[in-house]
Design a protein around this motif. Structure first.
Motif, PDB file in Angstrom:
ATOM      1  N   GLU A   1     -18.427  -4.174  10.046  1.00  0.00           N
ATOM      2  CA  GLU A   1     -17.204  -4.177  10.498  1.00  0.00           C
ATOM      3  C   GLU A   1     -16.963  -3.397  11.726  1.00  0.00           C
ATOM      4  O   GLU A   1     -16.244  -3.532  12.496  1.00  0.00           O
ATOM      5  N   ASP A   2     -17.720  -2.203  11.750  1.00  0.00           N
ATOM      6  CA  ASP A   2     -17.653  -0.983  12.705  1.00  0.00           C
ATOM      7  C   ASP A   2     -18.789  -1.103  13.579  1.00  0.00           C
ATOM      8  O   ASP A   2     -18.755  -0.314  14.571  1.00  0.00           O
TER       9      ASP A   2
ATOM     10  N   TYR B   1     -18.931   7.879  13.257  1.00  0.00           N
ATOM     11  CA  TYR B   1     -20.131   7.202  12.192  1.00  0.00           C
ATOM     12  C   TYR B   1     -21.615   7.558  12.418  1.00  0.00           C
ATOM     13  O   TYR B   1     -21.805   8.157  13.558  1.00  0.00           O
TER      14      TYR B   1
ATOM     15  N   ASN C   1     -16.989  -6.843  16.939  1.00  0.00           N
ATOM     16  CA  ASN C   1     -17.699  -6.652  15.799  1.00  0.00           C
ATOM     17  C   ASN C   1     -18.158  -7.919  14.862  1.00  0.00           C
ATOM     18  O   ASN C   1     -17.684  -9.160  15.373  1.00  0.00           O
TER      19      ASN C   1
END
Length: 123
Positions: free
Chosen positions: A16-17, A54, A90
């Motif tokens: 998702e990211d 991240y 994404n």
């Protein structure tokens, strides 16, 4: 919605990211070239670099042995990040549809009939 428990080849990635950089179609496979977010479950995980939220790694999300590819919706949207790099958005949805998979994001919606996807790190 992505149910990672159904895709053991995707353990350790957060789609998702992750950023889709390119979608490559061949008669045998569909490849989403990614700037992938790795989670601590990934053997390649490392703490995020300064300025990042991240752990990112270059990766390919590969749908092998493709029999059918059906673009339900396709867009040419591109996004530009703070560094000036472009991406396609994404992967917001990855669903098992029994005989295939639905994959969806800002770039479109795609139905793929083939084997389960796997993630291959490229860096």
């Amino acid at each position: 919605m992505i149910d990672y428990s159904k895709f053991p080849g995707l353990a350790g990635v957060y789609l998702e990211d992750s950023y889709v950089l390119e979608i490559v179609e061949t008669p045998q496979q569909i490849v989403f070239r990614l700037d992938a977010v790795l989670t601590p479950e990934s053997p390649a995980y490392h703490p995020p670099r300064p300025g990042e939220h991240y752990c990112y790694a270059a990766a390919n999300l590969v749908f092998p042995d493709v029999a059918v590819v059906e673009w339900i919706r396709r867009t040419e949207k591109h996004f530009t990040d703070a560094t000036g790099e472009e991406d396609l958005g994404n992967i917001d949805i990855l669903q098992d549809e029994g005989d295939g998979f639905i994959v969806e994001g800002d770039w479109g919606r795609l139905r793929i009939v083939g084997r389960q996807p796997i993630l291959k790190l490229t860096s």
